[in-house]
Design an enzyme around this catalytic site. Structure first.
Site, mmCIF file in Angstrom:
data_model
loop_
_atom_site.group_PDB
_atom_site.id
_atom_site.type_symbol
_atom_site.label_atom_id
_atom_site.label_comp_id
_atom_site.label_asym_id
_atom_site.label_seq_id
_atom_site.Cartn_x
_atom_site.Cartn_y
_atom_site.Cartn_z
ATOM 1 N N GLY A 152 0.833 -1.181 0.000
ATOM 2 C CA GLY A 152 0.000 0.000 0.000
ATOM 3 C C GLY A 152 0.875 1.241 0.000
ATOM 4 C CB CYS A 153 0.294 4.659 -1.270
ATOM 5 S SG CYS A 153 -1.429 4.844 -0.741
ATOM 6 C CE1 TYR A 154 -1.563 8.277 3.698
ATOM 7 C CE2 TYR A 154 -3.388 6.761 3.351
ATOM 8 C CZ TYR A 154 -2.906 8.052 3.428
ATOM 9 O OH TYR A 154 -3.750 9.109 3.246
ATOM 10 C CB THR A 175 5.446 2.499 0.298
ATOM 11 O OG1 THR A 175 4.884 1.356 -0.363
ATOM 12 C CG2 THR A 175 6.787 2.831 -0.346
ATOM 13 C CD GLN A 218 4.944 6.631 -1.468
ATOM 14 O OE1 GLN A 218 5.914 5.914 -1.665
ATOM 15 N NE2 GLN A 218 3.793 6.139 -1.056
#
Length: 355
Positions: free
Chosen positions: A151-153, A155, A321
């Site tokens: 998931g983005c968070y 990462t 990011q």
């Protein structure tokens, strides 16, 4: 050339995959699926692809499933629950699978069912899935056939904490207090390409709000990253709170930690620089320089700043990011490069866009 398929190419991560893979020198995107747009050229849905790709969407029928098994790599840019219905047949056919949803992120079936409200379709296959953060799991990725793209968070949180947890393990003593606070913000594209009232311009513009206050499904993923991926020798309690901010792309995670006396003795700026010295996509900023989201926009870069205040026994790690690139499609392509033994930067080594 490596033959690639993208299942579910009408969302933001799907079009990012097309954009990135179209410039990859060793990849041919041969199959793109969408039930709602079957028979339609992708550049009719996304005019940004005109002159870049002339691929046509296919329906996900029996013929398409057979065609997927002839590809080398299949990316699933689909809602949660789709990839696990097809992954077993694909991997048995020798296809490498990268899922950008959550089907293969959490190793705990109990947590998966609790947070995603569905039973896992292939729990035995889940055991062999590799959690795909190359800067952490590179050795495992080299032999992987199935990857759960993070998931983005998580990462930002895991990479923001990696040098700290590793230093703590190496010294075999607590360097930070048990409690970790991850205060994170994301642009609206993180919610996907969907027609929801809460995501329209009039609702999100000129507004700032928290969500998932009572609990968010990325929390167990962050905790898994700390405890299993980074193999923390000490218990860490994470408080994770995400926010929606009025911008399209970008993610900013502020990680707050309390230092122990032993932790105050560490030069954390140097520790981060040493940890990520050889990572092309991870940029540790000089002391006193702090990141902003536009410095990574549309790129696979992740930038980190460290602020250490020994008088207050505080350590703050700031991570930015692009949520659609390093937070999703770019990281998926980076994972593919590692899995296939390619240079990790292929199709990804381009500068952020400004303004």
């Amino acid at each position: 050339m490596i033959s690639v398929a993208i299942v579910g190419g009408t969302g933001y991560t799907g079009v990012e995959l097309i954009r990135l893979l179209s410039s990859h020198p060793k990849v041919s995107v041969d199959l793109l699926t969408s039930r709602s747009h079957a028979g339609t050229r992708a550049d009719q849905i996304f005019p940004s692809l005109r002159g870049i790709s002339d691929i046509v969407f296919s329906d996900l029928g029996d013929d398409t499933l057979n065609a997927l098994q002839k590809c080398d790599v299949v990316f699933f840019a689909t809602p949660h629950g789709v990839a696990m219905q097809q992954a077993e047949a694909l991997t048995q056919a020798g296809v490498k699978v990268i899922d950008l949803a959550a089907d293969f992120r959490l190793q705990s079936l109990v947590e998966f069912e609790q947070w995603y409200q569905q039973q896992h379709a292939c729990p035995e296959l889940l055991k062999s899935a590799v959690y795909g953060i190359p800067e952490v799991s590179r050795d495992k990725l080299r032999n992987a056939n199935l990857v759960g793209n993070p998931g983005c968070y998580p990462t930002t949180a895991i990479l923001g904490l990696k040098p700290i947890i590793e230093a703590q393990n190496a010294k075999n003593t607590r360097l930070i207090d048990e409690r970790i606070i991850v205060d994170a913000k994301s642009g609206v594209s993180g919610a996907g390409r969907q027609a929801k009232l809460a995501l329209n311009y009039a609702e999100t513009s000129d507004n700032f709000e928290a969500y998932g206050v009572t609990g968010h499904r990325h929390l167990p993923e962050i905790e898994q990253g700390i405890n299993i991926l980074l193999e923390s020798q000490f218990t860490q309690r994470v408080r994770f709170l995400p926010h929606l901010v009025p911008m399209i792309r970008g993610m900013y995670s502020s990680i707050h930690l309390e230092l122990t006396d032993a932790g105050k003795a560490v030069d954390w700026q140097q520790a981060f620089e040493d940890s990520y010295a050889d990572e092309v996509f991870l940029d540790v900023l000089p002391t006193g320089i702090y990141p902003d989201t536009r410095s990574v926009r549309a790129s696979n870069r992740l930038r980190i700043a460290v602020y250490q205040n020994n008088d207050r026994a505080e350590l703050t790690v700031l991570v930015v990011q692009d949520n659609l690139v390093k937070g999703a499609a770019g990281q998926a392509v980076q994972n593919m490069n590692v899995m296939l033994g390619f240079d990790e930067t292929l199709g990804l080594n381009f500068a952020p866009i400004v303004p």
